[in-house]
Design an enzyme around this catalytic site. Sequence first.
Site, PDB file in Angstrom:
ATOM      1  N   GLY A 118      14.082  27.413   6.636  1.00 17.35           N
ATOM      2  CA  GLY A 118      14.139  28.845   6.954  1.00 17.35           C
ATOM      3  C   GLY A 118      14.691  29.627   5.774  1.00 17.35           C
ATOM      4  O   GLY A 118      14.607  29.212   4.617  1.00 17.35           O
ATOM      5  N   GLY A 119      15.318  30.752   6.092  1.00 14.21           N
ATOM      6  CA  GLY A 119      15.871  31.611   5.048  1.00 14.21           C
ATOM      7  C   GLY A 119      16.942  30.922   4.224  1.00 14.21           C
ATOM      8  O   GLY A 119      17.256  31.352   3.103  1.00 14.21           O
TER       9      GLY A 119
ATOM     10  N   GLY B 263      -2.151  33.333 -29.590  1.00 11.57           N
ATOM     11  CA  GLY B 263      -1.047  33.977 -28.882  1.00 11.57           C
ATOM     12  C   GLY B 263       0.105  33.013 -28.650  1.00 11.57           C
ATOM     13  O   GLY B 263       1.273  33.410 -28.609  1.00 11.57           O
ATOM     14  N   ALA B 264      -0.231  31.734 -28.520  1.00  9.24           N
ATOM     15  CA  ALA B 264       0.815  30.746 -28.252  1.00  9.24           C
ATOM     16  C   ALA B 264       1.761  30.629 -29.451  1.00  9.24           C
ATOM     17  O   ALA B 264       2.949  30.348 -29.288  1.00  9.24           O
ATOM     18  CB  ALA B 264       0.190  29.402 -27.914  1.00  9.24           C
TER      19      ALA B 264
HETATM   20  C1  HXC Z   1      23.359  24.977  16.136  1.00 14.19           C
HETATM   21  C2  HXC Z   1      22.528  22.932  15.534  1.00 14.19           C
HETATM   22  C3  HXC Z   1      21.575  23.531  14.686  1.00 14.19           C
HETATM   23  C4  HXC Z   1      21.583  24.956  14.609  1.00 14.19           C
HETATM   24  C5  HXC Z   1      21.322  21.414  14.569  1.00 14.19           C
HETATM   25  N1  HXC Z   1      22.318  21.625  15.436  1.00 14.19           N
HETATM   26  N2  HXC Z   1      20.841  22.571  14.111  1.00 14.19           N
HETATM   27  N3  HXC Z   1      23.395  23.649  16.247  1.00 14.19           N
HETATM   28  N4  HXC Z   1      22.480  25.624  15.328  1.00 14.19           N
HETATM   29  N5  HXC Z   1      20.719  25.588  13.792  1.00 14.19           N
HETATM   30  C6  HXC Z   1      23.100  20.613  16.140  1.00 14.19           C
HETATM   31  C7  HXC Z   1      22.305  19.886  17.186  1.00 14.19           C
HETATM   32  O1  HXC Z   1      22.297  20.580  18.386  1.00 14.19           O
HETATM   33  C8  HXC Z   1      23.070  18.574  17.296  1.00 14.19           C
HETATM   34  O2  HXC Z   1      24.205  18.775  18.063  1.00 14.19           O
HETATM   35  C9  HXC Z   1      23.536  18.352  15.874  1.00 14.19           C
HETATM   36  O3  HXC Z   1      23.487  19.620  15.242  1.00 14.19           O
HETATM   37  C10 HXC Z   1      22.663  17.392  15.109  1.00 14.19           C
HETATM   38  O4  HXC Z   1      21.328  17.797  15.256  1.00 14.19           O
HETATM   39  P1  HXC Z   1      20.163  16.787  15.670  1.00 14.19           P
HETATM   40  O5  HXC Z   1      19.031  17.595  16.120  1.00 14.19           O
HETATM   41  O6  HXC Z   1      20.702  15.760  16.603  1.00 14.19           O
HETATM   42  O7  HXC Z   1      19.881  16.089  14.285  1.00 14.19           O
HETATM   43  P2  HXC Z   1      18.498  15.617  13.696  1.00 14.19           P
HETATM   44  O8  HXC Z   1      17.734  14.834  14.706  1.00 14.19           O
HETATM   45  O9  HXC Z   1      18.820  14.938  12.413  1.00 14.19           O
HETATM   46  O10 HXC Z   1      17.672  16.938  13.396  1.00 14.19           O
HETATM   47  C11 HXC Z   1      18.125  17.830  12.418  1.00 14.19           C
HETATM   48  C12 HXC Z   1      17.301  19.138  12.495  1.00 14.19           C
HETATM   49  C13 HXC Z   1      17.330  19.696  13.955  1.00 14.19           C
HETATM   50  C14 HXC Z   1      15.868  18.855  12.073  1.00 14.19           C
HETATM   51  C15 HXC Z   1      17.923  20.098  11.488  1.00 14.19           C
HETATM   52  O11 HXC Z   1      18.678  19.704  14.375  1.00 14.19           O
HETATM   53  C16 HXC Z   1      16.770  21.064  14.055  1.00 14.19           C
HETATM   54  O12 HXC Z   1      15.561  21.244  14.066  1.00 14.19           O
HETATM   55  N6  HXC Z   1      17.655  22.045  14.157  1.00 14.19           N
HETATM   56  C17 HXC Z   1      17.277  23.434  14.336  1.00 14.19           C
HETATM   57  C18 HXC Z   1      16.767  23.980  13.045  1.00 14.19           C
HETATM   58  C19 HXC Z   1      16.470  25.440  13.127  1.00 14.19           C
HETATM   59  O13 HXC Z   1      15.473  25.853  13.720  1.00 14.19           O
HETATM   60  N7  HXC Z   1      17.389  26.269  12.594  1.00 14.19           N
HETATM   61  C20 HXC Z   1      17.297  27.671  12.604  1.00 14.19           C
HETATM   62  C21 HXC Z   1      16.352  28.030  11.475  1.00 14.19           C
HETATM   63  S1  HXC Z   1      16.176  29.750  11.265  1.00 14.19           S
HETATM   64  P3  HXC Z   1      24.869  17.616  18.935  1.00 14.19           P
HETATM   65  O14 HXC Z   1      26.023  18.275  19.614  1.00 14.19           O
HETATM   66  O15 HXC Z   1      23.802  17.132  19.867  1.00 14.19           O
HETATM   67  O16 HXC Z   1      25.264  16.570  17.972  1.00 14.19           O
HETATM   68  C22 HXC Z   1      17.250  30.041  10.071  1.00 14.19           C
HETATM   69  C23 HXC Z   1      17.258  31.481   9.652  1.00 14.19           C
HETATM   70  C24 HXC Z   1      18.021  31.648   8.413  1.00 14.19           C
HETATM   71  O17 HXC Z   1      17.949  29.247   9.605  1.00 14.19           O
HETATM   72  C25 HXC Z   1      17.740  33.031   7.904  1.00 14.19           C
HETATM   73  C26 HXC Z   1      18.528  33.330   6.681  1.00 14.19           C
HETATM   74  C27 HXC Z   1      18.157  34.666   6.139  1.00 14.19           C
END
Ligand code: HXC
Length: 514
Positions: free
Chosen positions: A169-170, A404-405
Amino acid sequence: MDKDLEKLIKMRAMSRLGGGQDRIDKQHAKGRMTARERIQMLLDEGSFEEFDMFKTHRCTQFGMEGKEFMGDGVITGYGTINGRVVYVFSQDFTVFGGSLSETFAEKVCKIMDLAIKNGAPVIGMNDSGGARIQEGIESLAGYTDIFLRNVMGSGVIPQISAIFGPCAGGAVYSPALTDFSIMVKNNSYMFLTGPKVVKSVTHEDVTVEELGGATVHATKSGVIHYAAESGADAIEYIKKLLSYMPQNNMESPPVIECDDPPDRADEFLNQIIPENPNVSYDMIEVIERTVDHGDFLEVMKEFAPNLVIGFARYDGYPVGIVANQPEFLAGVLDIDSSVKGARFVRFCDCFNIPVVTFVDVPGFLPGTVQEYGGVIRNGAKMLYAFAEATVPKVTVITRKAYGGAYCVMSSKHLRGDINYAWPTAEIAVMGATGAVEVLYGREAQKSDDPQAYLKQKEQEYAEAVVNPFVAAKRGYIDDIIEPSRTRFRITRALQLLKNKRDTNPMKKHGNIPL
Ligand code: HXC
């Protein structure tokens, strides 16, 4: 007092455990270090001073009440690497997946502000699920606060990012704004949206590794500067990179003791250029034979290999090296190599690192792919970067410098300070074969033996034009040097330029063709 101390010790121990032993074990099972282990490996032993280890999030929705881990998913502070101060943040995947909350961002911003104020590099170690989903807008605000500091710190302090796990993401834009980014092969990824969203939007089937793995970003996108074999390898590369950089834009890069004689001659260089101008040779060998102890730290090795960039030293003084590589695409400049070279030259210029340029370039790559991709706009970046750079610039033309290079590759006309050529240099608008085709093609058809006629003209043209003496006569080349003495001549040139002061006209900032 004893009770208070006991509590402090207990709290510290709890904070150090992050999300708990189970999650630490999971992290290890994935072949990844924890955030703390990374810091420990990066910094000099015992030098880490941690900030905000007791800080927790303020979120009270979606089950977050009472669900707190001290430190809130990121470890921040400062320490030293080989005795030099650096500021560090290391995202802790064991706490809410290293996701970024409002308080997490505050911690990162605090050390970035300190780093900018105190003039020391920032190293960000990323391993995170992105914005903390439970918080929403606060985490978006937090990311943007970090981006702003990345931009404000750009050109003031070196910033290095390493991606050790997810970065999506961002969140990818903070590493993208820093000077150097490193990923770990097969164990980290960076993309705007993951495979599932890609599938639903474009119907494209792609794996995580194919979409945003280290190899993809090191070879195809050019987003990163090094694809490490392991976390430890990534950390080692960061340390090496830093060894060439000053702490900030007001300092000179660090000079080290050198026992490699500056006047060491290398006879092999007198023979390295092949007789046939269409035969390649390895420019990295030329670089390695001239720099201190043959130590050359290549950057973006696998992206646009027709241009080589990296760091080395002459008599202990760090330099950035830019060189055409005849072994790939005959060393032509194209879109990717121009973008690669331009950003590197600008980094060196920001941080007072002299640029040494080795030239063997037949020109810009022609064709619709390049033209449609904007080779004009992108090639201009390289030109712009060399022209605006005020650091010492030393250039050595080893063979071809066409069209040019020639102008672009740190020529005298772009304020090159010392420009040397080897006797094998061919400096001209184009090669003799192409030139006589244009000039005498029609005439040749009228002769009895067109091939022999063109050959004769080619020889005449090469003797008259395609050599380094024409440029030397005009002072565009300061001297034609013996290749074996290249190390000595570059070292001397850099010593001469040690106190160089040059400026650009007053302006808010230029408008590089982006
Ligand atoms: C809160 C999160 C989290 C998040 C993971 N966790 N991502 N909690 N916010 N964004 C937590 C899970 O709930 C889990 O908690 C623990 O972290 C480990 O995650 P798992 O899923 O068990 O690990 P894994 O299987 O290795 O998968 C990792 C992952 C997946 C691929 C990153 O967690 C995932 O898809 N997370 C969401 C990603 C996402 O969509 N993020 C937002 C993107 S938008 P527990 O308690 O069960 O251990 C964004 C905008 C930014 O970031 C903009 C900036 C300008």
